[in-house]
Structure formats: structure tokens, C-alpha cells
Design a protein around this motif. Sequence first.
Motif, mmCIF file in Angstrom:
data_model
loop_
_atom_site.group_PDB
_atom_site.id
_atom_site.type_symbol
_atom_site.label_atom_id
_atom_site.label_comp_id
_atom_site.label_asym_id
_atom_site.label_seq_id
_atom_site.Cartn_x
_atom_site.Cartn_y
_atom_site.Cartn_z
ATOM 1 N N PHE A 17 -7.673 79.420 -0.918
ATOM 2 C CA PHE A 17 -8.875 79.496 -0.143
ATOM 3 C C PHE A 17 -9.453 80.050 -1.441
ATOM 4 C CE2 PHE A 17 -10.582 83.726 1.136
ATOM 5 C CZ PHE A 17 -10.532 84.159 2.397
ATOM 6 N N ILE A 18 -9.777 80.749 -2.531
ATOM 7 C CA ILE A 18 -10.172 81.133 -3.159
ATOM 8 C C ILE A 18 -11.483 79.912 -3.227
ATOM 9 C CG2 ILE A 18 -11.324 82.099 -5.362
ATOM 10 C CD1 ILE A 18 -8.332 83.864 -5.574
ATOM 11 N N LYS A 19 -10.622 78.968 -3.439
ATOM 12 C CA LYS A 19 -12.011 77.798 -4.251
ATOM 13 C C LYS A 19 -11.988 77.489 -3.017
ATOM 14 C CE LYS A 19 -9.969 74.298 -7.124
ATOM 15 N NZ LYS A 19 -8.899 73.035 -7.909
ATOM 16 N N ALA A 20 -11.534 76.765 -2.144
ATOM 17 C CA ALA A 20 -12.237 76.703 -0.443
ATOM 18 C C ALA A 20 -13.360 77.267 0.121
ATOM 19 C CB ALA A 20 -11.221 76.809 1.049
ATOM 20 N N VAL A 21 -13.783 78.324 -0.105
ATOM 21 C CA VAL A 21 -14.464 79.490 -0.379
ATOM 22 C C VAL A 21 -15.135 78.937 -0.484
ATOM 23 C CG1 VAL A 21 -15.417 81.823 -0.167
ATOM 24 C CG2 VAL A 21 -13.474 81.631 1.084
ATOM 25 N N LEU A 22 -15.612 78.838 -1.921
ATOM 26 C CA LEU A 22 -16.389 78.684 -3.283
ATOM 27 C C LEU A 22 -16.671 76.897 -3.146
ATOM 28 C CD1 LEU A 22 -17.548 80.260 -6.558
ATOM 29 C CD2 LEU A 22 -15.540 81.141 -4.662
ATOM 30 N N ASN B 39 -21.089 75.245 -3.321
ATOM 31 C CA ASN B 39 -20.499 73.259 -4.057
ATOM 32 C C ASN B 39 -19.994 73.581 -5.227
ATOM 33 O OD1 ASN B 39 -20.641 71.504 -3.131
ATOM 34 N ND2 ASN B 39 -22.681 70.421 -4.042
ATOM 35 N N LEU B 40 -19.050 75.036 -5.625
ATOM 36 C CA LEU B 40 -18.812 74.603 -6.135
ATOM 37 C C LEU B 40 -17.157 73.900 -6.434
ATOM 38 C CD1 LEU B 40 -19.250 78.011 -8.343
ATOM 39 C CD2 LEU B 40 -19.360 75.714 -9.651
ATOM 40 N N THR B 41 -16.715 72.858 -7.313
ATOM 41 C CA THR B 41 -15.724 71.583 -6.697
ATOM 42 C C THR B 41 -14.972 71.613 -8.150
ATOM 43 O OG1 THR B 41 -16.532 69.953 -6.955
ATOM 44 C CG2 THR B 41 -16.933 70.442 -4.934
ATOM 45 N N GLY B 42 -13.367 70.951 -8.199
ATOM 46 C CA GLY B 42 -12.904 70.584 -9.155
ATOM 47 C C GLY B 42 -12.723 72.060 -9.640
ATOM 48 N N PRO C 184 -1.716 69.766 -7.963
ATOM 49 C CA PRO C 184 -2.387 69.028 -6.510
ATOM 50 C C PRO C 184 -3.439 68.963 -6.414
ATOM 51 C CG PRO C 184 -0.718 70.955 -6.310
ATOM 52 C CD PRO C 184 -0.525 71.077 -8.162
ATOM 53 N N CYS C 185 -4.329 70.296 -6.815
ATOM 54 C CA CYS C 185 -5.786 70.439 -6.653
ATOM 55 C C CYS C 185 -6.563 69.523 -7.676
ATOM 56 C CB CYS C 185 -5.883 72.430 -7.201
ATOM 57 S SG CYS C 185 -5.297 73.148 -6.034
ATOM 58 N N ALA C 186 -6.051 69.404 -8.676
ATOM 59 C CA ALA C 186 -6.582 68.718 -9.579
ATOM 60 C C ALA C 186 -7.418 66.912 -9.679
ATOM 61 C CB ALA C 186 -6.018 68.769 -10.749
ATOM 62 N N PHE C 187 -8.215 66.823 -9.182
ATOM 63 C CA PHE C 187 -8.560 65.568 -7.962
ATOM 64 C C PHE C 187 -10.064 65.461 -7.828
ATOM 65 C CE2 PHE C 187 -7.321 68.491 -4.158
ATOM 66 C CZ PHE C 187 -8.746 67.614 -3.932
ATOM 67 N N GLU C 188 -10.704 64.244 -8.377
ATOM 68 C CA GLU C 188 -11.816 64.224 -8.502
ATOM 69 C C GLU C 188 -13.146 65.906 -8.993
ATOM 70 O OE1 GLU C 188 -13.531 63.228 -4.396
ATOM 71 O OE2 GLU C 188 -11.585 62.079 -3.950
#
Length: 278
Positions: A93-98, A103-106, A201-205
Amino acid sequence: MNIEKKVLDTIVKYKLFGKKERVFVALSGGKDSTSILYILKKLGYNVEGLMIDLHLGEWSKIHLRNMEEFCSSLKIPFHVVDLKKELGQGICFIKAVLKKKKNLTGCTVCGIIKRWILNKHSKKLGASVLVTGHNLDDEVQNVLMNFLKGNIMLGANSAPSTGTKQSGFVQRVKPLFFIPEDEIRKYSLSKKFKINYDKCPCAFETYRTDTRAWLKVLDLSAKQKLKIVNNFQKVAPKLRSRRVAEGFEIKKCSVCGEPATGIVCNACKIFESFRDDS
Ligand code: AMP
Ligand code: ZN
């Protein structure tokens, strides 16, 4: 030289910790942190495990269960910090909102949150030092990534030991700093640790996955990796001195009281973004 002897040499050479100190090992459930916990226990250090339950579905459940069993079999105290209890939300959830808002990814968001929680809780639990499973390949990636970003200053803290109590940080240490990843994998497999070898599973691109892939093509030997990291170790103290000369200092975050480079720490900036969405 075997891996256990190399770890001991690093601990002694860099005065990482002593036998009487409470050594907390940050456990992800992967091969690196599991191996270092096992080695330190075998060498007679006073170790405890500390793991964050990130609530990454089945992946987190499996890793937690494995580490619970692993610590229990070696009679090692095991502490878990529940991200949902701590921040009200799981990491997805936190990553999706950010991503949506800033536009903070990775892995940036996850890294900042993990560091904040590990520092806060290891301090609260009375740790003398906090061990992470970062290895030689991670350090080579850091040197290259910072260089490619055009900001080698980002590597100023690169060392087997960083952070001091005075600045509000529990001393963070990396006893696997000079040990290549494949050596740790072989060690972990030879010991038949009951762990999961899958990547997060979250560590892509991410920039790091790209850099890792590029380094794989170069197929550097352990000797070449050591040379890169050892050479950078000659530069890092100069970068730290320059930072101090330029007025850099660690302050206390005005919101949470944890260490910060600005008025508000990076973790609190993240919390502010997703709390509006909760
Ligand atoms: P990573 O950033 O996932 O490559 O992990 C680097 C190091 O951070 C690991 O070797 C662990 O020591 C620590 N770490 C990663 N994930 C966790 C977690 N969920 N709980 C505690 N420590 C972690
Ligand atoms: Zn803060």
C-alpha cells in the motif's frame, strides 16, 4: 580462506563489536542475513534476530516462519516488528501511494522505511550494534550506481561500520562487506539452511537491478570486486571529511526525533504522503 575466518578477520580488523555486546542481526529471511546470524552465533557472539514483517503476502509469512524456526533451533532471541502495527499499512500500500503521489519507485521507499524502523527498534531493545547482510557485490553495485548517478558523495558512508550513537544511530555494521555473494550462497546451501532463495517480489525494474544485470555481464572475479571496493575505501574517508567541511551534520527530525539530515527525516516525509490516503 573460509568464510567464517573472513568474517572474524573483518570484525577484528574494523573493531566491529566484542563478545559481551548485544549484537542484533537484521533478518530479511534471505541467505545473507541468515548466514551471518549463524556464523556470529558459531563464533560465540551474543546475537539476537530482528525482523520487520513487511506484510508482503505469502512471501513475508514464509520468511517469518523460517526465521522463527531458525532462531528457535539455535536458541537465539527473535524480535519481530509488525509494519501494520507500526505504520498502519503494509509495504505494498505504502509503495503504491508513493508511486502515485511522488513517482517514487523501486526499492527507495522500502529502504528508507526499513532503516528507520530497524534503527528505532534496535535502539529501544538495547542493541549495541545492528548487523546487516550486505555483501561485497552490494558494495560494488553501490560504487558503480553512485558514480553513474554523478554523485559519489552518496558513498561517503561506505564502510564495514557506519553511524554513531552520538548522532542517534545504532552503530550499523556489515561483517560480510568483503565477501562475494556467490560464496555466501554456496555456504548457505552447504549448511542446508531452511530458507527461501527467491528474490523480493517487489524488487523489479530498479536502478539496482539494472546495475546488477550489467555487472553480471562483466563477470568480475572476486579479486576484481575486492579491488573496486578496497579502492573506494581509500576515497570514502576523504568524502566524509569534505562533507563535514561543507557543514553537513546529523540533526534530530522535528517530527519523530530520529536522526535526519534536514529538519524532517526522509521516513517522516514518506509517512506524511500515505497517511493522507489511509
Ligand atoms: P535488502 O535491502 O533487501 O537487500 O536487504 C539488505 C539487508 O537489510 C539484509 O541483509 C538484512 O540484514 C536487512 N533486511 C532486509 N529486509 C529486512 C526485514 N524485512 N527485516 C529486517 N531486516 C531486513
Ligand atoms: Zn522523522
